[in-house]
Every structure is written in C-alpha cells, then in structure tokens.
Design a protein around this motif. Structure first.
Motif, PDB file in Angstrom:
ATOM      1  N   VAL A 252      -9.767  25.889-107.517  1.00  0.00           N
ATOM      2  CA  VAL A 252     -11.063  25.816-106.753  1.00  0.00           C
ATOM      3  C   VAL A 252     -11.898  25.317-107.509  1.00  0.00           C
ATOM      4  N   ALA A 253     -12.115  24.865-108.261  1.00  0.00           N
ATOM      5  CA  ALA A 253     -12.526  24.356-108.804  1.00  0.00           C
ATOM      6  C   ALA A 253     -12.703  22.467-108.759  1.00  0.00           C
ATOM      7  N   ALA A 254     -11.795  22.392-109.294  1.00  0.00           N
ATOM      8  CA  ALA A 254     -11.741  20.799-107.842  1.00  0.00           C
ATOM      9  C   ALA A 254     -11.910  20.496-106.551  1.00  0.00           C
ATOM     10  N   ILE A 255     -11.798  21.768-106.166  1.00  0.00           N
ATOM     11  CA  ILE A 255     -11.757  21.354-104.738  1.00  0.00           C
ATOM     12  C   ILE A 255     -13.576  21.619-104.676  1.00  0.00           C
ATOM     13  N   LYS A 256     -13.919  22.149-105.161  1.00  0.00           N
ATOM     14  CA  LYS A 256     -15.351  22.301-105.168  1.00  0.00           C
ATOM     15  C   LYS A 256     -16.011  21.355-105.470  1.00  0.00           C
ATOM     16  N   GLU A 257     -16.089  20.208-106.337  1.00  0.00           N
ATOM     17  CA  GLU A 257     -16.257  19.647-107.365  1.00  0.00           C
ATOM     18  C   GLU A 257     -15.674  17.901-105.814  1.00  0.00           C
ATOM     19  N   ASN A 258     -14.852  18.066-105.391  1.00  0.00           N
ATOM     20  CA  ASN A 258     -14.761  17.216-104.265  1.00  0.00           C
ATOM     21  C   ASN A 258     -15.475  17.154-103.337  1.00  0.00           C
ATOM     22  N   GLU A 259     -15.681  17.930-102.787  1.00  0.00           N
ATOM     23  CA  GLU A 259     -17.068  18.660-101.601  1.00  0.00           C
ATOM     24  C   GLU A 259     -18.013  18.128-102.487  1.00  0.00           C
ATOM     25  N   GLN A 260     -18.458  17.767-103.366  1.00  0.00           N
ATOM     26  CA  GLN A 260     -19.628  17.601-103.673  1.00  0.00           C
ATOM     27  C   GLN A 260     -19.596  16.337-103.438  1.00  0.00           C
ATOM     28  N   LYS A 261     -18.677  15.999-104.031  1.00  0.00           N
ATOM     29  CA  LYS A 261     -19.190  14.161-104.092  1.00  0.00           C
ATOM     30  C   LYS A 261     -19.002  13.980-102.093  1.00  0.00           C
ATOM     31  N   GLN A 262     -18.456  14.178-101.273  1.00  0.00           N
ATOM     32  CA  GLN A 262     -18.112  13.975-100.100  1.00  0.00           C
ATOM     33  C   GLN A 262     -19.583  14.476 -99.952  1.00  0.00           C
ATOM     34  N   ARG A 263     -20.424  16.046-100.307  1.00  0.00           N
ATOM     35  CA  ARG A 263     -21.656  15.830 -99.491  1.00  0.00           C
ATOM     36  C   ARG A 263     -22.960  14.544-100.499  1.00  0.00           C
ATOM     37  N   ARG A 264     -22.350  14.517-101.255  1.00  0.00           N
ATOM     38  CA  ARG A 264     -23.448  13.169-101.444  1.00  0.00           C
ATOM     39  C   ARG A 264     -23.453  12.087-101.159  1.00  0.00           C
ATOM     40  N   LEU A 265     -21.865  11.499-100.346  1.00  0.00           N
ATOM     41  CA  LEU A 265     -21.932  10.024-100.051  1.00  0.00           C
ATOM     42  C   LEU A 265     -22.476  10.745 -98.716  1.00  0.00           C
ATOM     43  N   LEU A 266     -21.878  11.907 -97.627  1.00  0.00           N
ATOM     44  CA  LEU A 266     -22.497  12.032 -96.705  1.00  0.00           C
ATOM     45  C   LEU A 266     -24.105  11.234 -96.400  1.00  0.00           C
ATOM     46  N   ALA A 267     -25.057  12.107 -97.476  1.00  0.00           N
ATOM     47  CA  ALA A 267     -26.358  11.985 -97.429  1.00  0.00           C
ATOM     48  C   ALA A 267     -26.866  11.136 -97.575  1.00  0.00           C
ATOM     49  N   ARG A 268     -26.526  10.281 -98.831  1.00  0.00           N
ATOM     50  CA  ARG A 268     -26.358   8.603 -98.942  1.00  0.00           C
ATOM     51  C   ARG A 268     -26.575   7.643 -97.575  1.00  0.00           C
ATOM     52  N   GLN A 269     -25.258   8.435 -96.663  1.00  0.00           N
ATOM     53  CA  GLN A 269     -24.763   7.231 -95.783  1.00  0.00           C
ATOM     54  C   GLN A 269     -26.360   7.379 -94.874  1.00  0.00           C
ATOM     55  N   MET A 270     -26.663   9.321 -94.750  1.00  0.00           N
ATOM     56  CA  MET A 270     -27.307   9.332 -93.344  1.00  0.00           C
ATOM     57  C   MET A 270     -29.068   9.435 -93.915  1.00  0.00           C
TER      58      MET A 270
END
Length: 119
Positions: A73-91
């Motif tokens: 679950v911690a690995a999943i949450k870490e991956n979600e955080q990375k995806q949120r950062r990438l999408l926010a950067r792209q936006m």
C-alpha cells in the motif's frame, strides 16, 4: 509491526501532494495559455487521473489484508504521489506562462518507468 507503522506513516506524509485538479483550479483562468487545446488536454488528463485514483480501495485494502500488505500500500501511495506531481507539472507547463514553482521544478525523467531486464 513497527516497520509497517513507520512505512505507513511515511507514505501518509509523502502522499500530501495536492491533486492535479486542485492545482489546476489554483492557476489563473485569465492566462492566455488557459484556452489552448494543450491546456484543455492537460486538465482532462488530470480529471481522468483523479477519477481513477478514487476508484481503487487504497488503505482499506491494507487493513483487510493485514500488516504485511502495508508495504504494498505504501508503494502504491508513493506511485500516486509521483503521478500527481507529474500531472501538476505538465498542467503548469501547458496552462501557465509563469516559471515552475520550486516543488514542480524537477527532471520528469526521474519518475519515468525503468526498463526491466529479465534473465
């Protein structure tokens, strides 16, 4: 058990990146880039990701599966955080002409999937 609690706490703190949809709402709609097709696509991608993220069970699965699943679950949450950062950067890049904020000023290649080599 202590290790599982430390991992869970670390993942909770690390998951504090706001959603890309919330970040997009904080950008100025008066920006000339706001109405571009690239910005609209970035906002659509953020909304789609946000909807997908809310669909999966998250921490509830860790509770049901027991303490040994906390690392997963911690690995999943870490991956979600990375995806949120990438999408926010792209936006930000697509919808704003302001320089990148400090928390989004990173090399996106560090979050790119690594090629796997099987023996």
């Amino acid at each position: 058990m202590r290790i599982a609690m430390v991992v869970a706490l670390t993942a909770t703190v690390a998951g504090c990146v706001s959603s890309p949809v919330q970040y997009g709402a904080s950008l100025s709609t008066q920006e000339p880039k706001w109405a571009t097709p690239e910005c609209q696509q970035a906002r659509t991608d953020a909304m789609n990701y946000d909807a997908r993220e809310k669909e999966h069970p998250g921490w509830a699965a860790g509770v049901v599966l027991g303490p040994y699943s906390m690392g997963l679950v911690a690995a999943i949450k870490e991956n979600e955080q990375k995806q949120r950062r990438l999408l926010a950067r792209q936006m930000h890049l697509q919808c704003s002409s302001l320089p990148l904020p400090k928390d989004l000023d990173f090399d996106p290649q560090i979050y790119a999937p690594k090629p796997t080599h099987y023996p």
